[in-house]
Design an enzyme around this catalytic site. Structure first.
Site, mmCIF file in Angstrom:
data_model
loop_
_atom_site.group_PDB
_atom_site.id
_atom_site.type_symbol
_atom_site.label_atom_id
_atom_site.label_comp_id
_atom_site.label_asym_id
_atom_site.label_seq_id
_atom_site.Cartn_x
_atom_site.Cartn_y
_atom_site.Cartn_z
ATOM 1 C CD GLU A 62 -3.003 -0.779 -0.036
ATOM 2 O OE1 GLU A 62 -3.237 0.406 -0.390
ATOM 3 O OE2 GLU A 62 -3.493 -1.759 -0.605
ATOM 4 C CB CYS A 217 -13.896 4.140 -13.357
ATOM 5 S SG CYS A 217 -14.777 5.723 -13.273
ATOM 6 C CB CYS A 224 -18.773 3.532 -19.813
ATOM 7 S SG CYS A 224 -17.957 5.057 -19.279
ATOM 8 C CB CYS A 227 -18.335 0.229 -15.655
ATOM 9 S SG CYS A 227 -18.443 0.801 -13.930
ATOM 10 C CB CYS A 233 -22.517 5.805 -14.111
ATOM 11 S SG CYS A 233 -21.193 7.030 -14.258
#
Length: 392
Positions: A62, A217, A224, A227, A233
């Site tokens: 991370e 995205c 799209c 997605c 959206c």
């Protein structure tokens, strides 16, 4: 209104209303459900730091992934683990060795914080990362979002993440206006992120948000059509995918001002060698001075102060006879705009300059080939070509 637009806007408004009402958690289970289902089928599952509950490995990944792409992180992550397989070994290492292993990954404050964090975990927590996101966020280099990711992946804790990818997903799906980095907008996004947390499958949900932002995205070419959130959206329904999230507002370019003195005597002009560093480093330019105000609308007192300041600059080279303003111009650098007020200065008498090694009298006829900044050369060539001094 088209059905898909109406549906997307209704979904967004309903979620916003529940968030505003203070309802904590699970406000829209269909949202988290769609993310979790998509991640389990289409998300990333084979990254080196996945499929483990080892908080050390998750933390290391991370930190490395902050502002850095996965493809760049993987070889560094593997080298770090080979040299420092646990937090105790990393904590005991010399800082020079840690920095050497990090070299090339960039944002080197991350490496320094990484080392300090390892030392604190070893000293304060017995080498075991705490499972409380609030405690994790207090450690060096770990902010709220990174702490939540570590807690979710290592311990299955319900904690909201909000990195750049997730901000982009939320801004588009819910039609969030404003720059996400602005505090009021960011606070709104945090409330939404907390409100949407599922009760179960935190690892898949957290990874799913990350994967959606990183693979579908995206900023430039969002996919799209693939997605799982397209039907809800707002940005897609209103054809604003390219506009959301709102980009960071451009800051006003700072301005600086200076007066440049065109001091000519006979067929020569006074120039100054600029320092090697700074703007126009190493070039020749005109002598400069800072004046309190422009001459256009100044009072007699202002004009007297202007002439006095110019006379002070001119003094080592001659006695000031007169000065007159020329056409002002500006020049834009990377970080600021320079406003230049040039003045034509006539000398009553020229004197030899002593102790002014960075100044020289330069032949006017050679100005075309002189190492001058472009705007200064344009000014001088325009001025002296009009006066036909090159024919002298």
């Amino acid at each position: 209104m088209k059905p898909i637009v109406e549906k997307a806007l209704k979904t967004s408004k309903a979620s916003a209303a529940s968030a505003a009402s203070g309802i904590g958690g699970y406000a829209d289970p269909s949202f988290s459900g769609a993310v979790i289902a998509w991640q389990k089928t289409h998300g990333r599952h084979a990254l080196p730091w996945q499929n483990t509950r080892d908080a050390y490995r998750i933390w290391l990944s991370e930190i490395m992934l902050q502002q850095t792409q996965v493809s760049a992180v993987i070889p560094y992550y593997q080298r770090f683990l080979q040299r420092f397989p646990d937090v105790a070994l990393l904590a005991a290492a010399a800082s020079e060795e840690v920095m050497a292993l990090w070299s090339g990954l960039g944002y080197y404050s991350r490496a320094r914080n990484l080392h300090r964090c390892a030392q604190r975990v070893a000293a304060e927590y017995g080498g075991v990362f705490p499972d409380d996101p609030a405690l994790l966020a207090e450690l060096p280099g770990i902010g709220r979002s990174t702490a939540a990711a570590i807690a979710a992946f290592a311990y299955g804790k319900r904690a909201a993440i909000l990195d750049g990818n997730v901000k982009r997903v939320f801004a588009r799906v819910f039609g969030v206006e404003g720059f996400p980095g602005a505090k009021p907008v960011e606070d709104q996004l945090w409330r939404r992120a907390v409100d949407l947390l599922p009760l179960h499958d935190m690892e898949s949900y957290t990874q799913g948000l990350m994967d959606l932002g990183a693979t579908l995205c995206t900023r430039g070419k969002p996919a799209c059509e693939r997605c799982p959130l397209t039907a809800r959206c707002v940005a897609h329904a209103t054809q604003r995918v390219a506009e959301l999230p709102v980009r960071k507002p451009k800051k006003a370019i700072p301005e600086r001002s200076t007066a440049m003195l065109v001091i000519a005597d006979g067929n020569e002009i006074l120039l100054q060698q600029r320092p090697d560093s700074g703007i126009w480093g190493g070039l020749l330019s005109l002598p400069e001075c800072v004046l309190e105000a422009e001459a256009d609308n100044d009072s007699d007192e202002d004009l007297r102060r202007r002439d006095t300041e110019i006379a002070r600059v001119v003094m080592p080279f001659g006695i000031l006879q007169s000065c007159a303003p020329l056409q002002a111009f500006s020049h834009v650098f990377t970080h600021f705009k320079l406003q230049v007020a040039p003045y034509r200065v006539l000398l009553e008498k020229r004197v030899p300059h002593v102790g002014q090694d960075d100044f020289l009298w330069y032949p006017i006829r050679q100005l075309a080939d002189a190492p001058l900044p472009a705007p200064v050369k344009k000014l001088l060539l325009g001025l002296f070509l009009r006066e036909d001094l090159f024919s002298a």
